[in-house]
Enzyme design. Sequence first.
Site, PDB file in Angstrom:
ATOM      1  N   ASP A  69       1.010  -1.119   0.050  1.00 26.12           N
ATOM      2  CA  ASP A  69       0.114  -0.023   0.009  1.00 26.12           C
ATOM      3  C   ASP A  69       0.834   1.206   0.158  1.00 26.12           C
ATOM      4  O   ASP A  69       2.089   1.113   0.562  1.00 26.12           O
ATOM      5  CB  ASP A  69      -0.645  -0.012   1.162  1.00 26.12           C
ATOM      6  CG  ASP A  69      -2.109   0.791   1.268  1.00 26.12           C
ATOM      7  OD1 ASP A  69      -2.587   0.828   0.112  1.00 26.12           O
ATOM      8  OD2 ASP A  69      -2.473   1.255   2.268  1.00 26.12           O
ATOM      9  N   HIS A 199       9.431  -9.451   5.652  1.00 21.98           N
ATOM     10  CA  HIS A 199       9.192  -8.065   5.339  1.00 21.98           C
ATOM     11  C   HIS A 199      10.330  -7.271   6.107  1.00 21.98           C
ATOM     12  O   HIS A 199      10.473  -7.627   7.289  1.00 21.98           O
ATOM     13  CB  HIS A 199       7.701  -7.808   5.564  1.00 21.98           C
ATOM     14  CG  HIS A 199       7.389  -6.381   5.203  1.00 21.98           C
ATOM     15  ND1 HIS A 199       7.656  -5.057   5.820  1.00 21.98           N
ATOM     16  CD2 HIS A 199       6.708  -6.124   4.157  1.00 21.98           C
ATOM     17  CE1 HIS A 199       7.242  -4.140   4.999  1.00 21.98           C
ATOM     18  NE2 HIS A 199       6.550  -4.644   3.866  1.00 21.98           N
TER      19      HIS A 199
END
Length: 234
Positions: A69, A199
């Site tokens: 995002d 991540h």
Amino acid sequence: MDTDSIKIIPEWKELLKDEFQKPYFQQIKNHYLQAKNKGEIIYPPPKLTFNALNLTPPEKVKIVILGQDPYHGSFMHNGIEIPQAMGLSFSVPKPVPIPPSLKNIYKELNLSLGVPIPSHGDLTQWCERGVLLLNTIFSVKKGNAGSHAYFGWENFSDSIIKAISDHCDKIIFMLWGNYAKKKASFIDTNKHIIITAPHPSPLAQGFVGSGVFLKAQEALKKFGKEPTNWELKD
């Protein structure tokens, strides 16, 4: 899209031309226009919506780094509000402070390749060297993470990943975190190499020390391509 300032370069337009005719893309347009007409402040600024594609044409792509995002925050500098989002995954414009995930990316580059840690978070130079910094969602409402996830952007970014897999040659896909790893199904591993890691967010563990950039350099050499220059000038 809606506004005159939202553009995609001809090379990507040609590669993705069938996608623009599909109902889902019209839905993305409609959602974007509705949000704009409601007075939403949308990040990144419209002209940077497809910044990743415009900076790295299909024929120049060597590495794809997937984000999710766009950043939904902003930074005040000399009385001017600057959006963090600039249409590139993990990247922020100068003089916005370097976000935590990008700090970890820099740490890993320094640890594994000895790349000096930059003083800024603008990754445009990577894009110009063939690194496609692709977010899977292309817009967000200011201050509201994930707010445009329902627009249908993932259909479009999935089609970009598939198009790169089908039409480009010997690409390194960097899939960091579980969300990005789900995109592996769109990639032909007979032609391309996928490098996975946790991540880079400090909330996850294991990115720093994963050796992902070293693996990418080795994969490029295996493909007979020049290793990437990851150093960012100030």
